[in-house]
Design a protein around this motif. Structure first.
Motif, PDB file in Angstrom:
ATOM      1  N   VAL A  23       0.832  -1.210   0.000  1.00 46.02           N
ATOM      2  CA  VAL A  23       0.000   0.000   0.000  1.00 46.02           C
ATOM      3  C   VAL A  23       0.864   1.257   0.000  1.00 46.02           C
ATOM      4  O   VAL A  23       0.534   2.248  -0.658  1.00 46.02           O
ATOM      5  N   ALA A  24       1.986   1.210   0.681  1.00 43.30           N
ATOM      6  CA  ALA A  24       2.884   2.371   0.719  1.00 43.30           C
ATOM      7  C   ALA A  24       3.464   2.683  -0.658  1.00 43.30           C
ATOM      8  O   ALA A  24       3.860   3.819  -0.924  1.00 43.30           O
ATOM      9  N   HIS A  25       3.507   1.680  -1.542  1.00 47.12           N
ATOM     10  CA  HIS A  25       4.070   1.876  -2.875  1.00 47.12           C
ATOM     11  C   HIS A  25       3.026   2.012  -3.974  1.00 47.12           C
ATOM     12  O   HIS A  25       3.370   2.161  -5.148  1.00 47.12           O
ATOM     13  N   LEU A  26       1.759   1.962  -3.602  1.00 51.40           N
ATOM     14  CA  LEU A  26       0.683   2.062  -4.580  1.00 51.40           C
ATOM     15  C   LEU A  26      -0.292   3.173  -4.186  1.00 51.40           C
ATOM     16  O   LEU A  26      -0.501   3.414  -3.005  1.00 51.40           O
ATOM     17  N   PRO A  27      -0.902   3.796  -5.170  1.00 50.99           N
ATOM     18  CA  PRO A  27      -1.828   4.900  -4.871  1.00 50.99           C
ATOM     19  C   PRO A  27      -3.229   4.385  -4.506  1.00 50.99           C
ATOM     20  O   PRO A  27      -4.186   4.573  -5.254  1.00 50.99           O
ATOM     21  N   THR A  28      -3.346   3.731  -3.366  1.00 51.73           N
ATOM     22  CA  THR A  28      -4.624   3.171  -2.947  1.00 51.73           C
ATOM     23  C   THR A  28      -4.632   2.949  -1.445  1.00 51.73           C
ATOM     24  O   THR A  28      -3.617   3.106  -0.778  1.00 51.73           O
ATOM     25  N   THR A  29      -5.792   2.566  -0.956  1.00 50.17           N
ATOM     26  CA  THR A  29      -5.910   2.214   0.456  1.00 50.17           C
ATOM     27  C   THR A  29      -5.763   0.704   0.610  1.00 50.17           C
ATOM     28  O   THR A  29      -5.924  -0.051  -0.351  1.00 50.17           O
ATOM     29  N   ARG A  31      -7.744  -1.431   2.161  1.00 54.72           N
ATOM     30  CA  ARG A  31      -9.011  -2.125   1.921  1.00 54.72           C
ATOM     31  C   ARG A  31      -9.303  -2.252   0.428  1.00 54.72           C
ATOM     32  O   ARG A  31      -9.717  -3.308  -0.039  1.00 54.72           O
ATOM     33  N   THR A  32      -9.095  -1.189  -0.318  1.00 53.75           N
ATOM     34  CA  THR A  32      -9.344  -1.227  -1.759  1.00 53.75           C
ATOM     35  C   THR A  32      -8.424  -2.225  -2.443  1.00 53.75           C
ATOM     36  O   THR A  32      -8.862  -3.024  -3.277  1.00 53.75           O
ATOM     37  N   LEU A  33      -7.158  -2.210  -2.071  1.00 51.48           N
ATOM     38  CA  LEU A  33      -6.210  -3.151  -2.671  1.00 51.48           C
ATOM     39  C   LEU A  33      -6.589  -4.590  -2.325  1.00 51.48           C
ATOM     40  O   LEU A  33      -6.596  -5.449  -3.199  1.00 51.48           O
ATOM     41  N   GLU A  34      -6.910  -4.844  -1.080  1.00 52.01           N
ATOM     42  CA  GLU A  34      -7.291  -6.203  -0.674  1.00 52.01           C
ATOM     43  C   GLU A  34      -8.538  -6.681  -1.418  1.00 52.01           C
ATOM     44  O   GLU A  34      -8.580  -7.824  -1.889  1.00 52.01           O
ATOM     45  N   ARG A  35      -9.549  -5.832  -1.550  1.00 55.25           N
ATOM     46  CA  ARG A  35     -10.784  -6.220  -2.250  1.00 55.25           C
ATOM     47  C   ARG A  35     -10.521  -6.485  -3.724  1.00 55.25           C
ATOM     48  O   ARG A  35     -10.954  -7.499  -4.265  1.00 55.25           O
ATOM     49  N   ARG A  36      -9.818  -5.579  -4.374  1.00 53.97           N
ATOM     50  CA  ARG A  36      -9.543  -5.753  -5.810  1.00 53.97           C
ATOM     51  C   ARG A  36      -8.666  -6.974  -6.070  1.00 53.97           C
ATOM     52  O   ARG A  36      -8.866  -7.694  -7.036  1.00 53.97           O
ATOM     53  N   PHE A  37      -7.700  -7.173  -5.208  1.00 55.25           N
ATOM     54  CA  PHE A  37      -6.793  -8.308  -5.370  1.00 55.25           C
ATOM     55  C   PHE A  37      -7.563  -9.626  -5.246  1.00 55.25           C
ATOM     56  O   PHE A  37      -7.439 -10.512  -6.091  1.00 55.25           O
ATOM     57  N   THR A  38      -8.373  -9.739  -4.214  1.00 53.53           N
ATOM     58  CA  THR A  38      -9.147 -10.960  -3.993  1.00 53.53           C
ATOM     59  C   THR A  38     -10.151 -11.175  -5.119  1.00 53.53           C
ATOM     60  O   THR A  38     -10.334 -12.302  -5.585  1.00 53.53           O
ATOM     61  N   LEU A  39     -10.772 -10.128  -5.578  1.00 57.47           N
ATOM     62  CA  LEU A  39     -11.733 -10.230  -6.676  1.00 57.47           C
ATOM     63  C   LEU A  39     -11.067 -10.721  -7.955  1.00 57.47           C
ATOM     64  O   LEU A  39     -11.576 -11.599  -8.644  1.00 57.47           O
TER      65      LEU A  39
END
Length: 106
Positions: A23-29, A31-39
């Motif tokens: 998350v520190a290296h990507l422009p996102t939160t 929760r958003t990263l976890e949801r998109r990744f799992t999806l």
């Protein structure tokens, strides 16, 4: 964003890495990263990190004579026990058993 996370995981998972690191290296939160990744991937970011580390360990186990403890360290696991647990989950056998089977050509 998921592709960027995957690239970070597969290039840095031999070192300590966490969801917060991504998350520190990507422009996102987180929760958003976890949801998109799992999806998109069908499993969690932590699962992907363990898949990557186990993949690296499988290669080292089958291609080298390094001690299992060294393989665990080089693959990015924090301990030999963590690697054993990941192997049991993903491969259905211990790292030592995997090495034996790989050497027999199974």
């Amino acid at each position: 964003m998921v592709a960027q996370a995957l690239e970070l995981i597969w290039t840095h998972s031999h070192r300590p890495i966490s969801v917060d690191h991504l998350v520190a290296h990507l422009p996102t939160t987180r929760r958003t990263l976890e949801r998109r990744f799992t999806l998109e991937r069908g499993h969690s970011i932590l699962d992907e990190i363990n898949i990557c580390r186990t993949s690296r360990a499988r290669r080292l186990l089958s291609e080298t004579d390094l001690p299992i403890k060294t393989v665990a360290y080089l693959a990015g696991f924090t301990s030999q026990e963590r690697m054993r647990i990941a192997f049991l989950h993903q491969e259905g056998c211990s790292p030592a058993r995997y090495r034996q089977q790989a050497r027999k050509g199974c």
